[in-house]
Design a protein around this motif. Structure first.
Motif, PDB file in Angstrom:
ATOM      1  N   SER A   1      46.929  33.375   2.957  1.00  0.00           N
ATOM      2  CA  SER A   1      47.272  34.324   1.890  1.00  0.00           C
ATOM      3  C   SER A   1      48.484  35.154   2.302  1.00  0.00           C
ATOM      4  N   LEU A   2      48.558  35.461   3.607  1.00  0.00           N
ATOM      5  CA  LEU A   2      49.741  36.194   4.090  1.00  0.00           C
ATOM      6  C   LEU A   2      50.991  35.330   3.941  1.00  0.00           C
ATOM      7  N   ALA A   3      50.841  34.038   4.275  1.00  0.00           N
ATOM      8  CA  ALA A   3      51.995  33.142   4.178  1.00  0.00           C
ATOM      9  C   ALA A   3      52.461  33.017   2.738  1.00  0.00           C
ATOM     10  N   THR A   4      51.510  32.860   1.789  1.00  0.00           N
ATOM     11  CA  THR A   4      51.921  32.753   0.389  1.00  0.00           C
ATOM     12  C   THR A   4      52.571  34.045  -0.079  1.00  0.00           C
ATOM     13  N   ALA A   5      52.027  35.171   0.376  1.00  0.00           N
ATOM     14  CA  ALA A   5      52.630  36.450  -0.023  1.00  0.00           C
ATOM     15  C   ALA A   5      54.059  36.549   0.486  1.00  0.00           C
ATOM     16  N   ALA A   6      54.244  36.133   1.751  1.00  0.00           N
ATOM     17  CA  ALA A   6      55.595  36.188   2.329  1.00  0.00           C
ATOM     18  C   ALA A   6      56.531  35.264   1.575  1.00  0.00           C
ATOM     19  N   LEU A   7      56.027  34.072   1.221  1.00  0.00           N
ATOM     20  CA  LEU A   7      56.857  33.114   0.480  1.00  0.00           C
ATOM     21  C   LEU A   7      57.264  33.691  -0.867  1.00  0.00           C
ATOM     22  N   GLU A   8      56.260  34.266  -1.568  1.00  0.00           N
ATOM     23  CA  GLU A   8      56.561  34.809  -2.891  1.00  0.00           C
ATOM     24  C   GLU A   8      57.604  35.918  -2.806  1.00  0.00           C
ATOM     25  N   LYS A   9      57.435  36.755  -1.798  1.00  0.00           N
ATOM     26  CA  LYS A   9      58.376  37.863  -1.641  1.00  0.00           C
ATOM     27  C   LYS A   9      59.796  37.327  -1.368  1.00  0.00           C
ATOM     28  N   ASP A  10      59.837  36.334  -0.481  1.00  0.00           N
ATOM     29  CA  ASP A  10      61.128  35.746  -0.108  1.00  0.00           C
ATOM     30  C   ASP A  10      61.806  35.107  -1.315  1.00  0.00           C
ATOM     31  N   TYR A  11      61.006  34.382  -2.119  1.00  0.00           N
ATOM     32  CA  TYR A  11      61.584  33.712  -3.292  1.00  0.00           C
ATOM     33  C   TYR A  11      62.058  34.733  -4.317  1.00  0.00           C
ATOM     34  N   LYS A  12      61.278  35.796  -4.484  1.00  0.00           N
ATOM     35  CA  LYS A  12      61.673  36.826  -5.451  1.00  0.00           C
ATOM     36  C   LYS A  12      63.007  37.427  -5.045  1.00  0.00           C
TER      37      LYS A  12
ATOM     38  N   VAL B   1      60.674  31.234  -8.778  1.00  0.00           N
ATOM     39  CA  VAL B   1      59.363  31.775  -8.445  1.00  0.00           C
ATOM     40  C   VAL B   1      58.265  30.993  -9.144  1.00  0.00           C
ATOM     41  N   SER B   2      58.526  30.585 -10.414  1.00  0.00           N
ATOM     42  CA  SER B   2      57.491  29.873 -11.152  1.00  0.00           C
ATOM     43  C   SER B   2      57.228  28.506 -10.524  1.00  0.00           C
ATOM     44  N   VAL B   3      58.308  27.858 -10.055  1.00  0.00           N
ATOM     45  CA  VAL B   3      58.151  26.559  -9.379  1.00  0.00           C
ATOM     46  C   VAL B   3      57.282  26.727  -8.143  1.00  0.00           C
ATOM     47  N   LEU B   4      57.567  27.785  -7.408  1.00  0.00           N
ATOM     48  CA  LEU B   4      56.796  28.056  -6.187  1.00  0.00           C
ATOM     49  C   LEU B   4      55.334  28.277  -6.528  1.00  0.00           C
ATOM     50  N   ALA B   5      55.109  29.069  -7.576  1.00  0.00           N
ATOM     51  CA  ALA B   5      53.726  29.386  -7.932  1.00  0.00           C
ATOM     52  C   ALA B   5      52.967  28.121  -8.279  1.00  0.00           C
ATOM     53  N   SER B   6      53.596  27.210  -9.060  1.00  0.00           N
ATOM     54  CA  SER B   6      52.868  25.996  -9.428  1.00  0.00           C
ATOM     55  C   SER B   6      52.664  25.097  -8.214  1.00  0.00           C
TER      56      SER B   6
END
Lengths: 106, 300
Positions: B268-279, B286-291
């Motif tokens: 969950s930390l890794a996904t959070a970091a990824l989302e933050k980085d992509y944003k 971001v939507s591609v990452l989320a899917s």
């Protein structure tokens, strides 16, 4: 460098002055035949001031601090060097000459 | 090793030189120091310095280094005439030099006359059997001919003598990976991590190999090495973050949920970091990452 060095020299001079004052003070105590209970106030202030100035100079004069964190920008490795010793020349660039028409003129 | 600061500096200098801001020599020095492969640019700017008699004489003894650099870049760009001219100049200045002899061997390689290059290297090795660079060139020669098993054999022989050469270990690892011999590649990366434990990219490559090998134990080890990459880079390596997510998902699939996971927060930390980085850097993706994360079933 210049300013830091001057401040450091000033700090050392203050320390030397504090030492000199203490010696004089003890001489005075001997004449007045009193016990030495502690350094006078002005010497303590001088010592503290000298300490601060010398410390500040010692931290600034020699140079900047470098980061020791592995993830800081100076230390974080983002790519490995191209292994130039093992470089080979028949890559796809061979099929697409760069079209640069260059010559070594001498 | 190219650190972040050096990379920024290199890019800055490159755009400066490209827009005619000067500093070509500094750029060439930096390219040489960081050992990056920018042959087209080295050829272009190096030649412009070499063709300008005033600038060239201003370099002093560095002039010959530049000739060598430009010669190699020219071979890489298939401008064989330029390479030949540079080598001739060097040959005139340093007759009998082994280093120039090596350049001539490389020119033969670039021309594609493998047998002659092999002969040239063999005669150079006769004079000095412990010349590391010539040994490496022979490996490259085998590789260039597509003879990867031969290259591996040469490299193994070389590494028996020069065990501390990390570049050679890396090359061997990469050849093994290209042949899909992952166990052997993993061994090479272990060797590299032992030699330079603070380089995150070796941890990352080792984790990649372990992940590719598969199996529960390997996946768990891969996750650990991805995590150590994240640790060493301060979470700025996107590939390592993705690796953590992929490993978690693969482990969950293998163990069907009943895994004795010791760090459930990690993914969950890794996904959070990824989302933050992509944003921050690519907000339209971001939507591609989320899917993508959803398909891995890790972004619960």
């Amino acid at each position: 460098m210049g300013l830091g060095f001057v401040i450091g020299a000033f700090g050392v001079m203050i320390l030397a002055h504090a030492a000199y004052t203490t010696i004089q003070y003890r001489g005075l105590l001997k004449i007045m035949e009193e016990e030495f209970s502690g350094p006078p106030m002005n010497v303590v202030v001088e010592l503290l001031l000298g300490l601060v100035l010398c410390m500040w100079a010692a931290l600034t004069v020699p140079g900047k601090f470098l980061s020791i964190h592995p993830h800081s920008d100076e230390n974080r490795i983002v790519s490995l060097p191209a292994n130039m010793d093992f470089m080979i020349f028949n890559h796809r660039g061979k099929a697409f000459p760069s079209g640069m028409d260059m010559k070594l003129k001498h | 090793m190219v650190t972040k600061t050096e990379e920024t500096q290199l890019n800055r200098l490159e755009s400066q030189v490209e827009h005619g801001g000067g500093g070509a020599w500094d750029y060439l020095c930096l390219v040489r120091k960081l050992k990056v492969r920018r042959s087209d640019k080295v050829l272009k700017y190096g030649l412009s310095i070499l063709n300008d008699p005033k600038k060239r004489s201003g370099l002093g003894a560095e002039e010959w280094t530049l000739y060598e650099q430009v010669a190699i870049a020219a071979m890489d760009c298939q401008c064989l005439d330029v390479a030949k001219d540079c080598i001739n100049v060097l040959q005139k200045r340093f007759p009998e030099s082994k280093r120039v002899g090596r350049l001539e061997g490389m020119l033969l390689e670039a021309k594609g006359s493998w047998a002659e290059a092999e002969n040239a290297y063999a005669s150079l090795l006769e004079d000095n059997p412990l010349d590391q660079v010539i040994h490496k060139r022979r490996v490259a020669l085998a590789k260039a001919q597509g003879n990867l098993p031969g290259a591996i054999e040469f490299l193994n022989k070389y590494l028996e003598i020069f065990m501390a050469d990390s570049d050679a270990w890396r090359e061997l690892a990469e050849i093994y990976v290209s042949l899909q011999m992952y166990k052997q590649a993993a061994f090479c990366y272990e060797e590299l991590i032992l030699a330079q434990p603070t380089v995150p990219l070796y941890h990352l490559a080792y984790a990649d190999v372990l992940y590719t090998l598969g199996g529960l134990e390997n996946l768990q080890a891969a996750k650990k090495y991805y995590s150590s990459t994240v640790d060493l880079t301060g979470g700025k390596n996107t590939r390592a973050l993705f690796g953590v997510c992929l490993c978690t998902s693969a482990i969950t699939q293998l163990t069907k949920g009943r895994n004795k996971e010791d760090s459930p927060d990690l993914q969950s930390l890794a996904t959070a970091a990824l989302e933050k980085d992509y944003k921050q850097r690519a907000s339209d993706k971001v939507s591609v990452l989320a899917s993508a994360l959803k398909s891995l079933k890790v972004s619960s």
